[in-house]
Enzyme design. Structure first.
Site, PDB file in Angstrom:
ATOM      1  N   GLU A 144      30.905   4.187 -77.609  1.00 16.16           N
ATOM      2  CA  GLU A 144      29.766   4.277 -78.158  1.00 16.16           C
ATOM      3  C   GLU A 144      28.825   3.282 -77.062  1.00 16.16           C
ATOM      4  O   GLU A 144      27.853   3.635 -76.737  1.00 16.16           O
ATOM      5  CB  GLU A 144      29.380   3.445 -79.540  1.00 16.16           C
ATOM      6  CG  GLU A 144      29.975   4.491 -80.624  1.00 16.16           C
ATOM      7  CD  GLU A 144      29.214   3.876 -81.765  1.00 16.16           C
ATOM      8  OE1 GLU A 144      28.611   2.760 -82.171  1.00 16.16           O
ATOM      9  OE2 GLU A 144      29.110   4.749 -82.943  1.00 16.16           O
ATOM     10  N   ARG A 172      27.808   4.743 -73.813  1.00 16.39           N
ATOM     11  CA  ARG A 172      26.554   5.804 -73.690  1.00 16.39           C
ATOM     12  C   ARG A 172      25.594   5.318 -73.243  1.00 16.39           C
ATOM     13  O   ARG A 172      24.510   6.101 -73.079  1.00 16.39           O
ATOM     14  CB  ARG A 172      26.511   6.486 -75.193  1.00 16.39           C
ATOM     15  CG  ARG A 172      27.924   7.069 -75.546  1.00 16.39           C
ATOM     16  CD  ARG A 172      28.231   8.215 -74.873  1.00 16.39           C
ATOM     17  NE  ARG A 172      27.293   9.174 -74.853  1.00 16.39           N
ATOM     18  CZ  ARG A 172      27.128  10.218 -75.502  1.00 16.39           C
ATOM     19  NH1 ARG A 172      27.976  10.314 -76.470  1.00 16.39           N
ATOM     20  NH2 ARG A 172      26.308  11.084 -75.309  1.00 16.39           N
ATOM     21  N   GLU A 229      35.844  -2.068 -66.885  1.00 12.79           N
ATOM     22  CA  GLU A 229      37.016  -2.221 -67.759  1.00 12.79           C
ATOM     23  C   GLU A 229      38.287  -2.292 -67.695  1.00 12.79           C
ATOM     24  O   GLU A 229      38.759  -1.553 -66.688  1.00 12.79           O
ATOM     25  CB  GLU A 229      36.629  -0.982 -68.867  1.00 12.79           C
ATOM     26  CG  GLU A 229      37.355  -0.913 -70.405  1.00 12.79           C
ATOM     27  CD  GLU A 229      37.302   0.281 -70.934  1.00 12.79           C
ATOM     28  OE1 GLU A 229      36.451   1.164 -70.750  1.00 12.79           O
ATOM     29  OE2 GLU A 229      38.106   0.599 -71.962  1.00 12.79           O
ATOM     30  N   ARG A 269      45.119   3.606 -66.516  1.00 14.24           N
ATOM     31  CA  ARG A 269      45.780   4.114 -65.264  1.00 14.24           C
ATOM     32  C   ARG A 269      46.367   2.996 -64.580  1.00 14.24           C
ATOM     33  O   ARG A 269      47.539   3.259 -64.024  1.00 14.24           O
ATOM     34  CB  ARG A 269      44.867   4.901 -64.371  1.00 14.24           C
ATOM     35  CG  ARG A 269      44.045   6.149 -65.286  1.00 14.24           C
ATOM     36  CD  ARG A 269      43.288   6.898 -64.250  1.00 14.24           C
ATOM     37  NE  ARG A 269      44.160   7.526 -63.189  1.00 14.24           N
ATOM     38  CZ  ARG A 269      43.674   8.082 -62.070  1.00 14.24           C
ATOM     39  NH1 ARG A 269      42.212   7.667 -61.924  1.00 14.24           N
ATOM     40  NH2 ARG A 269      44.311   8.533 -61.262  1.00 14.24           N
ATOM     41  N   ARG A 271      49.833   6.691 -72.175  1.00 17.11           N
ATOM     42  CA  ARG A 271      48.821   6.017 -73.049  1.00 17.11           C
ATOM     43  C   ARG A 271      47.914   7.214 -73.971  1.00 17.11           C
ATOM     44  O   ARG A 271      47.251   6.831 -74.818  1.00 17.11           O
ATOM     45  CB  ARG A 271      47.762   5.237 -72.241  1.00 17.11           C
ATOM     46  CG  ARG A 271      47.006   6.143 -71.060  1.00 17.11           C
ATOM     47  CD  ARG A 271      45.402   6.621 -71.479  1.00 17.11           C
ATOM     48  NE  ARG A 271      45.013   7.201 -70.179  1.00 17.11           N
ATOM     49  CZ  ARG A 271      43.931   6.936 -69.454  1.00 17.11           C
ATOM     50  NH1 ARG A 271      43.354   5.765 -69.884  1.00 17.11           N
ATOM     51  NH2 ARG A 271      43.485   7.658 -68.601  1.00 17.11           N
ATOM     52  N   ARG A 325      21.623  -0.590 -81.919  1.00 13.06           N
ATOM     53  CA  ARG A 325      22.875  -1.001 -82.305  1.00 13.06           C
ATOM     54  C   ARG A 325      22.894  -2.161 -83.242  1.00 13.06           C
ATOM     55  O   ARG A 325      23.883  -2.606 -83.676  1.00 13.06           O
ATOM     56  CB  ARG A 325      23.937  -1.337 -81.083  1.00 13.06           C
ATOM     57  CG  ARG A 325      24.086  -0.397 -80.089  1.00 13.06           C
ATOM     58  CD  ARG A 325      24.512   1.148 -80.808  1.00 13.06           C
ATOM     59  NE  ARG A 325      24.670   2.075 -79.605  1.00 13.06           N
ATOM     60  CZ  ARG A 325      25.165   3.190 -79.944  1.00 13.06           C
ATOM     61  NH1 ARG A 325      25.502   3.750 -81.262  1.00 13.06           N
ATOM     62  NH2 ARG A 325      25.325   4.321 -78.911  1.00 13.06           N
TER      63      ARG A 325
END
Lengths: 240, 240, 240, 240
Positions: free
Chosen positions: C92, C95, C104, C108, C174, C201
């Protein structure tokens, strides 16, 4: 000195020459509905096509999105306009950054045209200094102002050509050209970024000349996305 | 306890279910040419229409823009795709922010579908740990991995339905769903933002699943803006 | 088979582990005032420094900007947060595109940590199906749900490690990890983009977990830009 | 007619008056390293503080990010500048949209200052018409051009004041002011958007006046983020 740069006839234009013509568009209320519905309808069973008439339920959905400021469903579309306006307007317009693309005539790459904005209606200070209030000048004052503006612009263009004649680079010579010089640009936006532009530039305290651009663009929204247009108008021009 | 939530048949899909279908587009090489040319051609005397064949001069102009990274003329267009992909892909995709719009199925507003990605080709660690290198698993190892993935996803979905059965809100229950759950979203971008996406996601070290999305989108660029596509390819996928 | 991947102890965390810590900031009400005032005050005679107390006039100016949605003066600042949250929240959060930067932990590039969100307060469907309404589960039901969530997550992590053991690449393995897996990211925004985030939010119908992030960020705004915070709160969280 | 508007002394300034002063910054190479490392280092064990000396490994990481165009780690920072420049420069500058914020003196809200740019070095057309080539005018031609520019600007300002005297609204009267009128604005960007700006505006074919702004900003990058600066310079000014 032999004149190298061809002298051009200066032209004065008024509000009617501030235009914003739709060049191309990909826009429909149906796509707003589909984009919004994808969040609820995992199989897209209620997908509608762009030439389909909207149902009342579709219309209510668009109203709901507008009211609750769910903006993203209004981004799946695009409008390209060709705008003619004085530089002073472009300066305001180009402050709109997100979801707006521009390409404009360049005073570096071409000799700018001798075309200047001289308003038909001349805004004068009103007694109410603090607010964006004005009165229109009556003749003969209006004529005096217009003459003044026109003469100043014509003189500037003469200076511009004179500098070009001397061999000065265009990008330097244009330094004398006034912000009422007319220019031209392509403008692409989507319904969301357009509504954000309109929310500021349709308002009564927006500059008159940019309101002309805004009204042209507003009518493109009305023609291509009538339900979005109605919901936006009903919201008092609050962009989602 | 009586089952309130209808249990659904779990479905496993492979790479062929990762799709990116063009829904609508407003895109032409001609508009790139016009947008670029407005800076030089104050009267738009060389304006071309979108169904006109490009001349060699037009093509060279697009090549020049690409090489010199003049990006704005590539923004006067739009592509809308409907993408199906696992959540893991969407997480990468949605990192692309500027000039990209998304609307996706929401696990808050609907029960998510029991559809999971299980790769046909299973990437295994290679000896070369530091680089993005891999080998594909052969059978029976590949089968074992796929079974494992499928079982894990099916179990998660059972847990999801079990939680829904208990009356847990969808947005909480979906907490157990894996990032290989398939999802669906609309994606709108323009040629410039698309090329930026492609410059990163077509590369060999991009994740295989997002490269599938990228290749689909790349072919839309090729079909609708062939000269732009060629110039972009010739540049080694360097976005302007 | 010999275990190659070290098995890790699974950890469950509740709402208190959803954090949003201010890492660095460059933010003051004074800069809002200066940025706004530059349009009126060509010589910057009323420029104020960031450690100066705001006057009533300064405060009224910020209120005026907020009410009239003059947003740009709120962009000359920056906040960087380090956020810990479940993937479902990040989906969320990310976005939010314009004026937001993210980096983040990557599934990978690293083995993801065995840390899962299990809510202390479990939201259940309420009779009012259409709106965003809920009740909290009481024990023993709440406990049952939490057990269920925890077990599902623990099983998924076991599957993840099993796949890694088989030599499957991290980015594939994952695929089984649930969206309640905790992750971590840097987030940088400015007061304007932050307020836009908050306007959506902080609302009561926003997802509880992202509201926690929002409340943390809201308090950073309060501490560093108290006048902006008050004006924003007074506006009912309408972002300028 | 009684003069209502106080006539001001016209001032001419050269390249030395085009300034771009750092007002505030939150910028460090350390934050680039941390933001990049969060993807690999789930526990932030290698987090470094902003006053720590970078290791060789840190420096190589920044070089790697630059080369491979991983741009987001360069977005967790901010620079605010106060720029003085002619309108012609601002028009180019404000075309930079993403990651750039501006607030400028407004000709609608205040009487613009009688301050005009007259270049010390006058660029003349060179024989090579197609490329961005030029020679500098020698005296007495350079003097003649400067006189011409100065006179044109002074005349325009006289017209401006005359119109204000007549009671014409400022936003209309300023229509006669030339694009070499000096203006002032706050500009906030981050290292990534700054490098994108620099990649275009440091180039030899960028307009000389905007290159002055670019060089000032470039030195701020050098002072605050020296490793980023070196990597960017080494890349030939290719923004990540």
């Amino acid at each position: 000195m032999a004149r190298l740069v061809e002298s051009e006839q200066v032209e004065f234009v008024d509000e009617s020459a501030i235009t914003c013509d739709l060049v191309q568009a990909m826009a429909s209320d149906a796509m707003v509905v589909n984009a919004a519905r994808v969040s609820h309808d995992r199989d897209l069973g209620n997908f509608i096509s762009s030439d389909e008439e909207l149902t009342d339920k579709d219309r209510r959905l668009i109203g709901f999105l507008m009211e609750n400021r769910h903006g993203t469903p209004f981004e799946h579309n695009a409008f390209t306009f060709l705008v003619s306006a004085p530089i002073a307007v472009v300066r305001e317009h180009h402050r709109h950054r997100i979801g707006h693309a521009y390409n404009e005539v360049s005073g570096r790459y071409t000799k700018l045209a001798p075309r200047f904005f001289v308003p038909g209606l001349v805004r004068m200070d009103s007694a109410d200094k603090n607010k964006y209030a004005f009165t229109y000048a009556s003749d003969p004052l209006a004529d005096e102002v217009r003459d003044h503006l026109a003469t100043a612009c014509a003189n500037a263009y003469q200076d511009y050509e004179r500098l070009l004649d001397l061999g000065v680079k265009r990008e330097v010579a244009r330094g004398v050209l006034p912000v009422y010089t007319m220019t031209r640009y392509y403008w692409t936006c989507n319904a969301r970024s357009l509504m954000h532009f309109l929310s500021l530039r349709l308002q009564q305290d927006a500059m008159e000349e940019i309101r002309i651009v805004a009204r042209h663009a507003y009518s493109a929204l009305r023609d291509l996305m009538p339900t979005t247009y109605l919901a936006f108008s009903a919201s008092g021009w609050t962009a989602p």
